[in-house]
Design an enzyme around this catalytic site. Structure first.
Site, short mmCIF file in Angstrom:
data_model
loop_
_atom_site.label_atom_id
_atom_site.label_comp_id
_atom_site.label_asym_id
_atom_site.label_seq_id
_atom_site.Cartn_x
_atom_site.Cartn_y
_atom_site.Cartn_z
N GLU A 1 26.11 -48.70 38.04
CA GLU A 1 25.00 -49.56 37.63
C GLU A 1 25.13 -50.94 38.27
OE1 GLU A 1 23.98 -49.71 33.45
OE2 GLU A 1 25.01 -47.82 33.08
N THR B 1 7.06 -48.25 32.73
CA THR B 1 5.69 -47.91 32.35
C THR B 1 5.68 -47.71 30.83
OG1 THR B 1 6.15 -45.60 32.81
CG2 THR B 1 5.09 -46.87 34.57
N GLY C 1 25.89 -57.68 28.56
CA GLY C 1 25.31 -58.34 29.73
C GLY C 1 26.06 -58.13 31.03
N ASN D 1 25.50 -55.95 33.36
CA ASN D 1 24.57 -55.78 34.49
C ASN D 1 23.98 -57.12 34.91
OD1 ASN D 1 24.03 -52.90 35.48
ND2 ASN D 1 24.15 -52.63 33.26
N ARG E 1 15.19 -52.86 23.14
CA ARG E 1 13.98 -52.90 22.34
C ARG E 1 12.92 -52.05 23.02
NH1 ARG E 1 13.80 -54.25 17.54
NH2 ARG E 1 11.60 -54.76 17.75
N ARG F 1 6.18 -55.55 15.94
CA ARG F 1 6.58 -55.41 17.34
C ARG F 1 5.62 -56.19 18.24
NH1 ARG F 1 10.27 -51.86 19.26
NH2 ARG F 1 10.44 -50.55 17.44
N HIS G 1 18.75 -47.49 33.41
CA HIS G 1 19.01 -46.51 32.35
C HIS G 1 20.25 -45.71 32.73
CE1 HIS G 1 18.10 -43.92 28.98
NE2 HIS G 1 18.37 -42.89 29.78
N LEU H 1 8.65 -44.32 27.39
CA LEU H 1 10.05 -44.76 27.33
C LEU H 1 10.90 -44.11 28.45
CD1 LEU H 1 12.15 -46.37 25.55
CD2 LEU H 1 12.68 -44.15 24.51
N ASP H 2 11.68 -44.95 29.14
CA ASP H 2 12.58 -44.47 30.20
C ASP H 2 11.87 -43.59 31.22
OD1 ASP H 2 14.67 -45.88 29.04
OD2 ASP H 2 15.17 -44.22 27.72
C1 GAR Z 1 23.92 -50.29 30.32
O1 GAR Z 1 24.71 -49.15 30.45
C2 GAR Z 1 22.45 -49.95 30.50
O2 GAR Z 1 22.24 -48.94 31.46
C3 GAR Z 1 22.08 -49.47 29.13
O3 GAR Z 1 22.74 -50.36 28.25
C4 GAR Z 1 23.94 -50.81 28.88
C5 GAR Z 1 23.96 -52.31 28.83
O4 GAR Z 1 25.19 -52.80 29.28
N1 GAR Z 1 20.66 -49.49 28.94
C6 GAR Z 1 20.00 -48.59 28.20
O5 GAR Z 1 20.56 -47.71 27.58
C7 GAR Z 1 18.50 -48.74 28.18
N2 GAR Z 1 17.85 -47.55 27.76
P1 GAR Z 1 25.33 -54.32 29.72
O6 GAR Z 1 24.79 -55.15 28.57
O7 GAR Z 1 26.80 -54.50 29.91
O8 GAR Z 1 24.53 -54.51 30.98
#
Ligand code: GAR
Length: 210
Positions: free
Chosen positions: A175, A142, A12, A14, A92, A66, A110, A145-146
């Site tokens: 990020e 969208t 978490g 971000n 997910r 899902r 991403h 994916l990604d």
């Molecule tokens: C981050 O690097 C984010 O960009 C990535 O997971 C990490 C989460 O870190 N997301 C993906 O790979 C999504 N495809 P965090 O929990 O410390 O924010």
């Protein structure tokens, strides 16, 4: 006041950067209505609780499909009347029904310069490919994916001596800078979609910390 719901699966960091930006007044006119995790052991939940934010856990393993999980997740999120749903390391794959329901108000970060390296293990794959620039992308979600209109990207150099840990740390620092920036633009109503691309009104490179 715009309501933001943040979805996490783990650390978490971000989400933490977004909360800190809000607390510092860098994102005006918004509040975090809730942080939702699909795992009870998501490290970020404790930080959110310490900062007075409502948290919830919806364990995907408790659902038969899902579709059933996404329906329950939608009901939980919609209980907070969200203006924006933020995927912050939410690991997910979401159903088309979920994505369609939040189209235009669902964003993701991403850890690559999309459209390069969608999917998992982006840093290892960047090293393997020998790219000299790598980075992170914030985009509208969208069904693919990604994929989806790109709001902001940050690039970092890849050094010869990098390993996955050093490269991911360099990207993660970016990020934490660009996700709050993208959210502040969204909340201010400055992002519009034109011909499938995201455009930011009055954005001046370098003038807003990006
Ligand atoms: C981050 O690097 C984010 O960009 C990535 O997971 C990490 C989460 O870190 N997301 C993906 O790979 C999504 N495809 P965090 O929990 O410390 O924010």
């Amino acid at each position: 006041m715009k309501n933001i719901v943040i979805l996490i699966s783990g650390r978490g960091s971000n989400m933490e950067a977004i909360v800190r930006a809000l607390e510092a007044g860098q994102i005006a006119g918004a509040r975090i209505a809730a942080v939702v995790a699909n795992r009870a052991d998501a490290g970020g939940l404790a930080f959110a609780q310490q900062h007075g934010i409502a948290t919830a856990v919806l364990d995907h393993k408790a659902f038969a499909s899902r579709e059933a999980f996404d329906a329950a997740l939608m009901a939980l999120i919609d209980g907070h009347a969200p203006d924006l749903v933020v995927l912050a390391g939410f690991m997910r794959v979401l159903t088309a029904g979920f994505v369609t329901h939040y189209l235009g108000r669902l964003i993701n970060i991403h850890p690559s310069l999309l459209p390069s390296f969608p999917g998992l293990h982006t840093h290892a794959r960047a090293l393997q490919a020998g790219v000299k620039l790598h980075g992170a992308t914030v985009h509208f979600v969208t069904a693919e994916l990604d994929c989806g209109p790109i709001i902001i990207q940050a690039a970092v150099p890849v050094h010869d001596e990098d390993d996955e840990a050093s490269l991911s740390a360099r990207v993660l620092a970016q990020e934490h800078r660009i996700y709050p920036q993208a959210i502040s633009w969204f909340v201010a109503g400055r992002i519009s979609l034109r011909d499938g691309r995201a455009c930011v009104a009055n954005a001046v490179a370098g003038a807003e910390g990006w």
